[in-house]
Design a protein around this motif. Structure first.
Motif: not given
Length: 458
Positions: A121-129
């Motif tokens: 599982a690739l768990v991505e920290w969603q980018n909010v820039t």
């Protein structure tokens, strides 16, 4: 149970068995705070149909739902609420809050059946820039081809607040600030870790369905890589490990050497000095992609129709030079994930890579065509048809886009006298990168198809 949690459980058990003079490592393991098990509810009803919905129906599907053909690849996309109580940490790793209630969402794209799943599982920290959640590392072609599951975590205030405004019906109950008490994303680190724990726990109601998750990797790009760096550097030594490995893409990476391996992939844009903060070690790898941009053409093309659908319009940029390098940095990340899995499961370290070359005055060294020297050199750079660089300037995000300037016909004619000769050079360059471990064979086939379809040398 994932590799990291197995190791932590064994270490914790060993610490309990030490009764006389505990070793310092055992004391450290005893002091690490367990990650709370969050509640997961869903999947939340509503998906995007084949025809695009009108804005008045925006409540019926996940924000930035992918237009990729998931069903055709045997995949599903589902969204879940994640809730519980989270601890808060500052940037220095100091505990500043405990057991603060939160609710957020996770977006899951996974194989529909276990036979398509590779166990990771690739768990991505969603980018909010940009002011909203961005699945910056969703590379549908490579991820689904390999059988990974991808999970996007909405951990930060900016992204969650935008979701609440975009669809109050779907997202109105989300809050990652403790009711406005923690607006500096103090809870984000624990929320991200709790999402990983939910992914790896399995059982009834799991967001992974019946998939057996063997390995959980944390991935993050740019600003998200910076948040993950704070977590790995300052917080992870104090808490239960829930990730088996970490991929820091086009952003910062920790200098601390920990038990979990770290892979950093940078574009040419991101390498601004010849001084590298950390050398490669048994637990750290850094790759630098010559000609690549922090945010290149492929990601922009993928997100354009989604931005129109969910935001009403795609952003337009007025950059000094023609923007969006087409150097495939995503080929490096795809190879890096595969290496990281082998590193975690079998202890096999990834190959090292030459860094980008700098001149004595601190500027990047370039050849007569303006292409960067050193670094990972894909066929798009060693068999060039355009100037791809990581540099640009202009309004807003232009500095991140790199440049793409196709060569004129006279230059192409000088470089490639025949179409067959051009194809042969592409194949040779790709074979070298496959042998070096920087390119997956499937991505080399993509390069070959594109070269065959071109008119270069004809």
């Amino acid at each position: 149970m994932t590799h990291a949690r197995k190791c932590w459980a064994v270490a914790a058990a060993a610490a309990l068995m030490v009764t006389l003079v505990p070793a310092s490592s055992a004391i450290a393991e005893q002091a690490r705070t367990p990650i709370s098990q969050p509640a997961v509810s869903g999947p939340i009803p509503g998906t995007v149909p084949g025809d695009r919905l009108s804005p008045v129906l925006a409540d019926t599907y996940p924000f930035f739902s992918t237009p990729d053909d998931l069903a055709g690849a045997g995949y599903v996309e589902q969204e879940f609420y994640l809730s519980g109580v989270a601890d808060g940490w500052d940037l220095q790793g100091n505990l500043v809050a405990s057991d603060v209630p939160y609710q957020t969402r996770i977006l899951v794209r996974r194989p529909a059946s276990d036979h398509r799943f590779n166990g990771t599982a690739l768990v991505e920290w969603q980018n909010v820039t940009a002011g909203y959640d961005l699945d910056a590392l969703w590379n549908g072609e490579a991820i689904m081809r390999a059988g990974y599951a991808w999970i996007g975590v909405s951990a930060q205030r900016v992204g969650v607040n935008q979701l609440r405004g975009w669809s109050p019906t779907r997202y109105g109950t989300l809050d990652v600030t403790g009711g406005g008490l923690y607006n500096a994303d103090e809870l984000s680190y624990d929320i991200f870790a709790q999402a990983a724990k939910a992914i790896s726990s399995g059982g009834r109601g799991s967001p992974m369905g019946r998939l057996d998750v063997r390995t959980v990797l944390a991935i993050g790009a740019s600003q998200s890589a910076g948040r993950m760096t704070v977590y790995y550097q300052n917080i992870l030594p104090k808490v239960e490990p829930v990730f088996d490995g970490y991929a820091f893409i086009v952003g910062n990476a920790p200098t601390r050497v920990g038990e979990e391996p770290v892979f950093q992939v940078l574009s040419e844009t991101d390498v601004r000095t010849p001084v590298r903060p950390s050398p490669d070690t048994d637990q750290f790898r850094r790759w630098e992609v010559a000609g690549g941009a922090h945010s290149g053409w492929r990601g922009q093309e993928y997100r354009m129709p989604i931005s129109v659908r969910d935001l009403g319009a795609a952003p337009v940029y007025n950059c000094t030079l023609p923007p969006f390098s087409r150097m495939p940095v995503h080929h490096a990340t795809a190879a890096a994930y595969d290496h990281l899995v082998r590193w975690v499961r079998h202890g096999t370290p990834p190959p090292t890579a030459q860094p980008l070359v700098f001149n004595p005055d601190g500027t990047k060294a370039r050849d007569s065509l303006g292409l960067a020297l050193g670094g990972i050199r894909y066929s798009q750079l060693t068999v060039p048809t355009a100037l791809n660089t990581g540099d640009n300037s202009g309004q807003t995000f232009c500095v991140l886009f790199g440049t793409y300037q196709p060569f004129d016909q006279a230059t192409l004619d000088e470089l490639y006298r025949t179409h067959g000769g051009y194809i042969a050079k592409v194949v040779l360059a790709d074979l070298r990168n496959i042998h070096s471990g920087y390119l997956l064979p499937a991505d080399a086939r993509v390069n070959l198809r594109e070269a065959l379809a071109s008119s270069i040398g004809q």
